[in-house]
Write an enzyme that holds these catalytic residues in place. Sequence first.
Site, PDB file in Angstrom:
ATOM      1  N   ARG A   1      -1.560   4.521   5.673  1.00 38.57           N
ATOM      2  CA  ARG A   1      -2.776   5.140   6.354  1.00 38.57           C
ATOM      3  C   ARG A   1      -3.682   4.042   6.757  1.00 38.57           C
ATOM      4  O   ARG A   1      -3.486   2.793   6.480  1.00 38.57           O
ATOM      5  CB  ARG A   1      -3.373   5.630   4.949  1.00 38.57           C
ATOM      6  CG  ARG A   1      -3.643   4.626   3.666  1.00 38.57           C
ATOM      7  CD  ARG A   1      -4.615   5.250   2.715  1.00 38.57           C
ATOM      8  NE  ARG A   1      -5.142   4.440   1.740  1.00 38.57           N
ATOM      9  CZ  ARG A   1      -5.915   3.370   1.750  1.00 38.57           C
ATOM     10  NH1 ARG A   1      -6.703   3.491   2.864  1.00 38.57           N
ATOM     11  NH2 ARG A   1      -6.090   2.898   0.631  1.00 38.57           N
TER      12      ARG A   1
ATOM     13  N   ASP B   1       2.085   2.990  -0.349  1.00 38.99           N
ATOM     14  CA  ASP B   1       2.603   2.523  -1.882  1.00 38.99           C
ATOM     15  C   ASP B   1       2.099   1.065  -2.031  1.00 38.99           C
ATOM     16  O   ASP B   1       2.784   0.657  -2.890  1.00 38.99           O
ATOM     17  CB  ASP B   1       4.254   2.629  -1.927  1.00 38.99           C
ATOM     18  CG  ASP B   1       4.911   2.147  -0.973  1.00 38.99           C
ATOM     19  OD1 ASP B   1       4.571   1.399   0.028  1.00 38.99           O
ATOM     20  OD2 ASP B   1       6.145   2.421  -1.021  1.00 38.99           O
TER      21      ASP B   1
ATOM     22  N   ASP C   1     -11.805  -8.504  -0.253  1.00 37.91           N
ATOM     23  CA  ASP C   1     -11.670  -7.156   0.089  1.00 37.91           C
ATOM     24  C   ASP C   1     -12.540  -6.904   1.362  1.00 37.91           C
ATOM     25  O   ASP C   1     -12.375  -7.602   2.470  1.00 37.91           O
ATOM     26  CB  ASP C   1     -12.212  -6.039  -1.086  1.00 37.91           C
ATOM     27  CG  ASP C   1     -11.512  -4.792  -0.849  1.00 37.91           C
ATOM     28  OD1 ASP C   1     -11.527  -4.281   0.088  1.00 37.91           O
ATOM     29  OD2 ASP C   1     -11.298  -4.134  -1.962  1.00 37.91           O
TER      30      ASP C   1
END
Length: 303
Positions: free
Chosen positions: A111, A131, A209
């Site tokens: 994704r 996953d 992040d």
Amino acid sequence: MAAGRRGKLMKFDSRVSLFRSIPAILGEGAVWHPTRQSLFWVDIQGRKIFETTMSGDTRTRNVDQRVGAVVPTRSGGLLALLQDGVHRVDLEPGTTTLFIAPTEHDPNVVRFNDAKCDPQGRLWAGTMALDESPEQGALYCVEPDGRCRQMHDRVSISNGLAWSPDHRTLYYIDSPTRAVQAFDYERESGQISRRRIALDLTAQAGFPDGCTIDTNGNLWIAHWDGGCVDCWDPVRAKLLDTVRIPVGQVTTCTFGGPRLDTLFITTAACNLTDAQHREQPEAGFVFAANVGASGFPADAFAD
């Protein structure tokens, strides 16, 4: 990001306040829309796009897929990075229409995640495995006419993107590497080269992040499982500041507000135990910090 080691949570930094107590499972993708003068962010797992103004007017738009990020367009609109590709968003009804998807992109396996536009109005967007299997993602560059190029492969969790103020360097985060990569960036062609490590963050809590850059060229990096946003001079590899957030899973940050001097910070509530939820009741909310720095207007897609 996947769950990893958790840094000890600290009390509120005195510069930090709770900005919006709008719950998100996996809040991400904060961006200040330069035309609408509003803050956008997403809930990846909740499949929501949020928009709020400084006065508090807030709207939630539901989408039918995981949404990794949104970026403004020069016409005043929005692009959304959904699971199957890049979508145009009709902001009034909140509907989306597929614009482009890489030919090799399989939404049953990977994704889209974080994304930014470059100074020329191209979209840079990364992918990751559903996953979280390593090295299944890639970093793409989408031209305004819809042409799509793969710029970097064997990516695990594609996250923060930022350009240096002189637009000669692209900074890029693949979170599990616990590093910030740097590329030479050629503005006219969008080509990148000479990949190297700008910041080794293995000694820092959690995982890097999302990120943003200020007008002094310093990187502000959200730390998943680190409970903070760190500010680094990426040229000297020097840690300049740490903004403590009372939530462990800090996901992204961006400068916004009328003077672009408020640091907005998104967080996540996923993967927490009941005890951790009690310890972090604000998990999934949006924070604001006055850090004595300001950012640039977000580059928008050249539609």
